[in-house]
Design a protein around this motif. Structure first.
Motif, PDB file in Angstrom:
ATOM      1  N   LEU A 139      -7.377   7.097  -6.283  1.00 18.52           N
ATOM      2  CA  LEU A 139      -6.268   6.244  -5.880  1.00 18.52           C
ATOM      3  C   LEU A 139      -6.031   6.485  -4.391  1.00 18.52           C
ATOM      4  O   LEU A 139      -5.684   7.594  -3.987  1.00 18.52           O
ATOM      5  CB  LEU A 139      -5.008   6.580  -6.681  1.00 18.52           C
ATOM      6  N   ILE A 140      -6.252   5.447  -3.587  1.00 17.30           N
ATOM      7  CA  ILE A 140      -6.055   5.546  -2.135  1.00 17.30           C
ATOM      8  C   ILE A 140      -4.663   5.026  -1.812  1.00 17.30           C
ATOM      9  O   ILE A 140      -4.367   3.844  -2.030  1.00 17.30           O
ATOM     10  CB  ILE A 140      -7.113   4.718  -1.373  1.00 17.30           C
ATOM     11  N   LEU A 141      -3.809   5.890  -1.306  1.00 12.97           N
ATOM     12  CA  LEU A 141      -2.449   5.490  -0.945  1.00 12.97           C
ATOM     13  C   LEU A 141      -2.446   5.042   0.514  1.00 12.97           C
ATOM     14  O   LEU A 141      -2.408   5.855   1.428  1.00 12.97           O
ATOM     15  CB  LEU A 141      -1.480   6.647  -1.188  1.00 12.97           C
ATOM     16  N   ALA A 142      -2.503   3.725   0.714  1.00 13.11           N
ATOM     17  CA  ALA A 142      -2.573   3.151   2.053  1.00 13.11           C
ATOM     18  C   ALA A 142      -1.236   2.541   2.462  1.00 13.11           C
ATOM     19  O   ALA A 142      -1.194   1.502   3.112  1.00 13.11           O
ATOM     20  CB  ALA A 142      -3.686   2.109   2.123  1.00 13.11           C
ATOM     21  N   THR A 143      -0.145   3.214   2.067  1.00 13.54           N
ATOM     22  CA  THR A 143       1.171   2.757   2.522  1.00 13.54           C
ATOM     23  C   THR A 143       1.311   3.086   4.004  1.00 13.54           C
ATOM     24  O   THR A 143       0.592   3.922   4.540  1.00 13.54           O
ATOM     25  CB  THR A 143       2.298   3.441   1.713  1.00 13.54           C
ATOM     26  N   ASN A 144       2.230   2.409   4.653  1.00 12.77           N
ATOM     27  CA  ASN A 144       2.395   2.570   6.100  1.00 12.77           C
ATOM     28  C   ASN A 144       2.907   3.965   6.463  1.00 12.77           C
ATOM     29  O   ASN A 144       3.631   4.584   5.679  1.00 12.77           O
ATOM     30  CB  ASN A 144       3.346   1.499   6.640  1.00 12.77           C
ATOM     31  N   PRO A 145       2.538   4.457   7.645  1.00 16.15           N
ATOM     32  CA  PRO A 145       2.986   5.798   8.058  1.00 16.15           C
ATOM     33  C   PRO A 145       4.412   5.797   8.598  1.00 16.15           C
ATOM     34  O   PRO A 145       4.689   6.228   9.706  1.00 16.15           O
ATOM     35  CB  PRO A 145       1.968   6.181   9.144  1.00 16.15           C
ATOM     36  N   THR A 146       5.332   5.269   7.795  1.00 16.35           N
ATOM     37  CA  THR A 146       6.759   5.269   8.109  1.00 16.35           C
ATOM     38  C   THR A 146       7.430   6.226   7.138  1.00 16.35           C
ATOM     39  O   THR A 146       6.808   6.689   6.178  1.00 16.35           O
ATOM     40  CB  THR A 146       7.355   3.862   7.929  1.00 16.35           C
ATOM     41  N   VAL A 147       8.701   6.500   7.353  1.00 17.10           N
ATOM     42  CA  VAL A 147       9.437   7.379   6.439  1.00 17.10           C
ATOM     43  C   VAL A 147       9.396   6.805   5.022  1.00 17.10           C
ATOM     44  O   VAL A 147       9.117   7.508   4.047  1.00 17.10           O
ATOM     45  CB  VAL A 147      10.889   7.571   6.920  1.00 17.10           C
ATOM     46  N   GLU A 148       9.638   5.490   4.899  1.00 16.81           N
ATOM     47  CA  GLU A 148       9.646   4.857   3.583  1.00 16.81           C
ATOM     48  C   GLU A 148       8.247   4.829   2.969  1.00 16.81           C
ATOM     49  O   GLU A 148       8.089   5.042   1.766  1.00 16.81           O
ATOM     50  CB  GLU A 148      10.184   3.422   3.686  1.00 16.81           C
ATOM     51  N   LEU A 170      -4.812   7.513   3.568  1.00 16.56           N
ATOM     52  CA  LEU A 170      -5.534   7.104   4.770  1.00 16.56           C
ATOM     53  C   LEU A 170      -5.201   8.067   5.905  1.00 16.56           C
ATOM     54  O   LEU A 170      -4.052   8.506   6.045  1.00 16.56           O
ATOM     55  CB  LEU A 170      -5.140   5.689   5.203  1.00 16.56           C
ATOM     56  N   ALA A 171      -6.207   8.394   6.715  1.00 11.29           N
ATOM     57  CA  ALA A 171      -5.977   9.280   7.864  1.00 11.29           C
ATOM     58  C   ALA A 171      -5.120   8.564   8.898  1.00 11.29           C
ATOM     59  O   ALA A 171      -5.234   7.353   9.088  1.00 11.29           O
ATOM     60  CB  ALA A 171      -7.311   9.685   8.477  1.00 11.29           C
ATOM     61  N   HIS A 172      -4.246   9.305   9.538  1.00 15.61           N
ATOM     62  CA  HIS A 172      -3.408   8.766  10.615  1.00 15.61           C
ATOM     63  C   HIS A 172      -3.679   9.577  11.865  1.00 15.61           C
ATOM     64  O   HIS A 172      -3.895  10.777  11.795  1.00 15.61           O
ATOM     65  CB  HIS A 172      -1.919   8.890  10.273  1.00 15.61           C
ATOM     66  N   GLY A 173      -3.655   8.946  12.976  1.00 20.00           N
ATOM     67  CA  GLY A 173      -3.864   9.718  14.201  1.00 20.00           C
ATOM     68  C   GLY A 173      -4.140   8.859  15.406  1.00 20.00           C
ATOM     69  O   GLY A 173      -3.707   7.721  15.491  1.00 20.00           O
ATOM     70  N   ILE A 174      -4.889   9.426  16.318  1.00 18.54           N
ATOM     71  CA  ILE A 174      -5.132   8.791  17.612  1.00 18.54           C
ATOM     72  C   ILE A 174      -6.169   7.684  17.452  1.00 18.54           C
ATOM     73  O   ILE A 174      -7.236   7.903  16.893  1.00 18.54           O
ATOM     74  CB  ILE A 174      -5.613   9.849  18.619  1.00 18.54           C
ATOM     75  N   PRO A 175      -5.875   6.485  17.946  1.00 16.10           N
ATOM     76  CA  PRO A 175      -6.851   5.401  17.813  1.00 16.10           C
ATOM     77  C   PRO A 175      -8.078   5.642  18.674  1.00 16.10           C
ATOM     78  O   PRO A 175      -7.999   6.287  19.720  1.00 16.10           O
ATOM     79  CB  PRO A 175      -6.072   4.165  18.305  1.00 16.10           C
ATOM     80  N   VAL A 176      -9.221   5.143  18.211  1.00 13.83           N
ATOM     81  CA  VAL A 176     -10.456   5.272  18.981  1.00 13.83           C
ATOM     82  C   VAL A 176     -10.268   4.557  20.316  1.00 13.83           C
ATOM     83  O   VAL A 176      -9.797   3.425  20.371  1.00 13.83           O
ATOM     84  CB  VAL A 176     -11.637   4.654  18.195  1.00 13.83           C
ATOM     85  N   GLY A 177     -10.606   5.251  21.385  1.00 10.40           N
ATOM     86  CA  GLY A 177     -10.433   4.684  22.724  1.00 10.40           C
ATOM     87  C   GLY A 177      -9.071   4.958  23.328  1.00 10.40           C
ATOM     88  O   GLY A 177      -8.808   4.609  24.471  1.00 10.40           O
ATOM     89  N   GLY A 178      -8.180   5.600  22.552  1.00  5.07           N
ATOM     90  CA  GLY A 178      -6.836   5.894  23.058  1.00  5.07           C
ATOM     91  C   GLY A 178      -6.823   7.142  23.925  1.00  5.07           C
ATOM     92  O   GLY A 178      -7.722   7.984  23.846  1.00  5.07           O
ATOM     93  N   GLU A 179      -5.809   7.252  24.754  1.00  6.00           N
ATOM     94  CA  GLU A 179      -5.639   8.431  25.607  1.00  6.00           C
ATOM     95  C   GLU A 179      -4.401   9.187  25.161  1.00  6.00           C
ATOM     96  O   GLU A 179      -3.366   8.588  24.848  1.00  6.00           O
ATOM     97  CB  GLU A 179      -5.508   8.002  27.064  1.00  6.00           C
ATOM     98  N   LEU A 180      -4.506  10.519  25.121  1.00 10.57           N
ATOM     99  CA  LEU A 180      -3.411  11.353  24.611  1.00 10.57           C
ATOM    100  C   LEU A 180      -2.098  11.106  25.337  1.00 10.57           C
ATOM    101  O   LEU A 180      -1.032  11.158  24.732  1.00 10.57           O
ATOM    102  CB  LEU A 180      -3.784  12.835  24.728  1.00 10.57           C
TER     103      LEU A 180
END
Length: 200
Positions: A139-148, A170-180
Motif C-alpha cells: 500500500l503506497i500512501l501518496a497523500t500530500n506532505p501537509t499536516v493533514e 512516497l519520498a519527500h525532499g529536494i527536487p532534482v535540479g534544485g539548490e539547497l
C-alpha cells in the motif's frame, strides 16, 4: 451598472470556479457572449453532461462515467499494489509521470476534524475493505506532505497494523535540479529524515 438578469446570472455562475473573482467572471462572460457563442454552447453541454453523468468509481472512488473506471477495468495494471492519493489531480500527475502501473484509491480529501472530515467522509473503510479483500501486498500512501496529509497517512497505517501488507510512503525532499539555498525548511527536514546510502 447592472446588466440583464441572464448576464448577471452567467457572471455569478462563473464565480464558483476557484480563483475566479468578479472581474475575471465578467471577462469570461463577455468573451463567450461577444465572440465565443459556439464555445459557450459546447461548454454548457459538457457541463450538463458531466454534472449529471460523472460519478465515483465503485472500486477506487475516482471520477468515472461508468460503475468501474477505465483504470480499474484495465487488466494490464499490476495487481497487489495499491496507491492511495487525495484527489483525482494527484492520480493524474502520477499517471502522467508514466512510472506507476498498479491500482489506485482516491480519498477525495484528507482527514480534517476541524472541518468535520473524518474517516467516513473520505472512504477509509472502503479502502481497508479493498486492501483486505484483494490481497494487496503493498500500500503506497501518496497523500500530500501537509499536516493533514501526514495525519491521514498515519491513520491508515495504524488501521492496517498487524496486517500482512507492506506500507510505503512516497519520498519527500529536494527536487532534482534544485539548490539547497532555495529549499524551504520543511522540505529540507523531510530530505534529511529520508536520507539513504549512496548507491554504488
Amino acid at each position: 451598472m447592472a446588466f440583464s438578469p441572464l448576464v448577471d446570472e452567467l457572471v455569478e455562475s462563473l464565480r464558483c470556479l476557484p480563483g475566479v473573482g468578479q472581474k475575471t467572471a465578467q471577462r469570461m462572460a463577455f468573451h463567450l457572449l461577444e465572440r465565443g457563442r459556439g464555445g459557450g454552447e459546447r461548454l454548457a453541454t459538457a457541463l450538463q453532461g458531466a454534472m449529471s453523468g460523472v460519478r465515483r468509481c465503485n472500486s477506487c472512488q475516482n471520477f468515472a462515467d461508468t460503475e468501474i473506471c477505465n483504470l480499474c477495468a484495465d487488466e494490464k495494471r499490476r495487481t497487489g499494489t495499491l496507491c492511495v492519493v487525495e484527489s483525482p489531480s494527484d492520480l493524474l500527475a502520477i499517471e502522467q509521470a508514466g512510472y506507476y502501473d498498479g491500482s489506485y484509491f482516491v480519498l477525495m480529501g484528507h482527514l480534517s476534524p476541524i472541518d468535520g472530515i473524518g474517516p467516513q467522509e473520505i472512504g477509509i473503510e472502503q479502502l481497508l475493505k479493498r486492501v483486505r479483500g484483494e490481497g494487496v501486498t503493498e500500500l503506497i500512501l501518496a497523500t500530500n506532505p501537509t499536516v493533514e496529509g501526514e495525519a491521514t497517512a498515519h491513520y491508515i497505517a495504524d488501521r492496517l497494523e498487524g496486517q500482512n501488507v507492506l506500507i510505503t510512503r512516497l519520498a519527500h525532499g529536494i527536487p532534482v535540479g534544485g539548490e539547497l539555498g532555495y529549499v524551504d525548511g520543511f522540505t529540507l527536514s523531510h530530505a534529511f529524515r529520508g536520507r539513504k546510502p549512496l548507491a554504488d
